[in-house]
Write a protein that holds these residues in place. Sequence first.
Motif, short mmCIF file in Angstrom:
data_model
loop_
_atom_site.label_atom_id
_atom_site.label_comp_id
_atom_site.label_asym_id
_atom_site.label_seq_id
_atom_site.Cartn_x
_atom_site.Cartn_y
_atom_site.Cartn_z
N VAL A 54 -8.39 11.73 -3.81
CA VAL A 54 -7.69 10.57 -3.43
C VAL A 54 -7.98 10.00 -5.34
CG1 VAL A 54 -8.09 7.79 -3.27
CG2 VAL A 54 -8.39 9.13 -1.86
N TYR A 55 -6.53 10.05 -5.88
CA TYR A 55 -6.13 10.12 -6.89
C TYR A 55 -6.05 8.43 -7.58
CZ TYR A 55 -5.86 14.90 -7.38
OH TYR A 55 -6.63 16.37 -6.44
N GLY A 56 -6.66 8.50 -8.40
CA GLY A 56 -5.27 6.58 -8.63
C GLY A 56 -4.72 6.40 -10.34
N GLN B 267 -1.27 -8.20 -0.90
CA GLN B 267 -0.15 -7.90 -0.74
C GLN B 267 0.56 -6.92 0.08
OE1 GLN B 267 2.83 -6.69 -4.22
NE2 GLN B 267 0.70 -7.39 -5.04
N PRO B 268 1.84 -6.57 0.55
CA PRO B 268 1.62 -5.41 1.72
C PRO B 268 1.93 -3.87 0.70
CG PRO B 268 3.73 -7.05 2.33
CD PRO B 268 2.76 -7.26 1.02
N THR B 269 1.46 -3.34 2.09
CA THR B 269 0.94 -1.58 1.12
C THR B 269 2.11 -1.22 1.57
OG1 THR B 269 -1.23 -2.37 1.33
CG2 THR B 269 -0.66 0.52 1.40
N ILE B 270 2.47 -0.40 0.48
CA ILE B 270 3.82 0.50 0.47
C ILE B 270 3.20 2.04 0.72
CG2 ILE B 270 6.23 1.19 -0.37
CD1 ILE B 270 6.23 -1.81 -1.31
N ALA B 271 3.81 3.02 1.43
CA ALA B 271 3.33 4.96 1.39
C ALA B 271 5.17 5.59 1.24
CB ALA B 271 2.79 4.91 2.44
N ASN B 272 4.79 6.29 0.48
CA ASN B 272 6.06 7.11 0.08
C ASN B 272 5.24 8.43 0.47
OD1 ASN B 272 7.01 5.19 -2.47
ND2 ASN B 272 8.67 6.24 0.04
N TYR B 273 5.86 9.46 1.74
CA TYR B 273 5.74 10.61 1.84
C TYR B 273 6.01 11.72 2.94
CZ TYR B 273 5.12 7.57 6.10
OH TYR B 273 4.77 6.98 7.12
N SER B 274 6.19 12.76 2.89
CA SER B 274 6.96 13.77 3.61
C SER B 274 6.47 14.36 4.62
CB SER B 274 7.36 14.87 2.67
OG SER B 274 6.65 15.45 1.94
N ILE C 31 0.96 11.46 -0.42
CA ILE C 31 1.50 10.61 -0.27
C ILE C 31 0.42 9.55 -1.11
CG2 ILE C 31 0.42 8.03 1.05
CD1 ILE C 31 -1.15 10.23 3.27
N ASP C 32 1.77 8.64 -1.79
CA ASP C 32 2.18 7.58 -2.50
C ASP C 32 2.07 6.32 -2.17
OD1 ASP C 32 1.68 9.16 -5.43
OD2 ASP C 32 3.97 9.26 -4.84
N ALA D 143 -1.78 1.92 -7.82
CA ALA D 143 -1.08 2.60 -7.01
C ALA D 143 -1.68 4.32 -6.72
CB ALA D 143 -0.20 3.28 -7.92
N TYR D 144 -2.35 4.93 -5.57
CA TYR D 144 -3.05 6.04 -5.05
C TYR D 144 -1.83 7.59 -4.78
CZ TYR D 144 -5.94 2.23 -5.79
OH TYR D 144 -7.28 1.15 -5.94
N LYS D 145 -2.06 8.48 -5.37
CA LYS D 145 -2.31 9.51 -4.40
C LYS D 145 -3.05 9.91 -3.80
CE LYS D 145 0.88 12.10 -6.20
NZ LYS D 145 2.47 12.02 -5.46
N ILE D 146 -2.72 10.03 -2.53
CA ILE D 146 -3.78 11.13 -1.62
C ILE D 146 -2.73 12.35 -1.46
CG2 ILE D 146 -4.85 11.30 1.31
CD1 ILE D 146 -4.29 7.34 0.62
#
Lengths: 180, 65
Positions: free
Chosen positions: A174-176, A128-135, A119-120, A51-54
């Motif tokens: 970019v953070y892990g 596997q599919p990549t999932i993204a969450n953001y506003s 973005i997470d 998992a990453y945070k951008i």
Amino acid sequence: MGIPSGYTSSQVVQAVPTGINSALVLISSTTIDSAVASVTVSDAFSSTYDAYKIVLTGGVGSVSDSAIALKLGSTTSGYYEALVGLTYANSGSNSVTNNGANFSRAGQVLGTSVLFANIDLLNPNLAQPTIANYSQVTSTLARVGGGFLNNSTQYTAFTFTPASGTLTGGTIKVYGYTNS
Amino acid sequence: MMATYKVQIDDVVRDATPAEVAQIEARHAEAQAQAEALEAKAVARQTLLDRLGLTEQEAQLLLGS
């Protein structure tokens, strides 16, 4: 567990100290140049993290309230996103992308004076599919949501592209999330 | 004449290749189409409100949005 000696409660560490089981680790920091139409960060994702945070802050855009799309690798199909929101005048303002070319509203030029993304991203380097969450926050509305990229490609890079105009300045970090 | 764009890969900035130009312009066209669709929806909404003799505030009270 208490905070280890030499660290503060909100500090992001470059390496996970002994005894810490979870942390955000800075992977890369990229400064956006002048008037570029897209920015690619290579080697952002690896098997080290799931998992990453951008985070994009600072900088300016040439076109007011232009959304900034997120593309993984060179993939230009299979993106699904849904955002629910309201205008500041309290009118509903949702947005969907059904099998699109990117996560079209993962970042944003707010007015012309602020670039931002928060973005997470889960599983970009896993098969596997990549999932993204953001506003999305513009000068007229705000939305929250996310989506997924429907394939099993293992990505190492991503690209930000504004819907119109160019980007100048700002920093993409970019953070892990540590796995254990 | 093809438009020129600069792209950045990590810390390197260069002119976009023809394939990259096509992707950038497709992204711009997609966004323009979305903006036009949104504008058309707003115009249609206002036209309907005018026909019904409702203000925006009255419509929000009626529809809850």
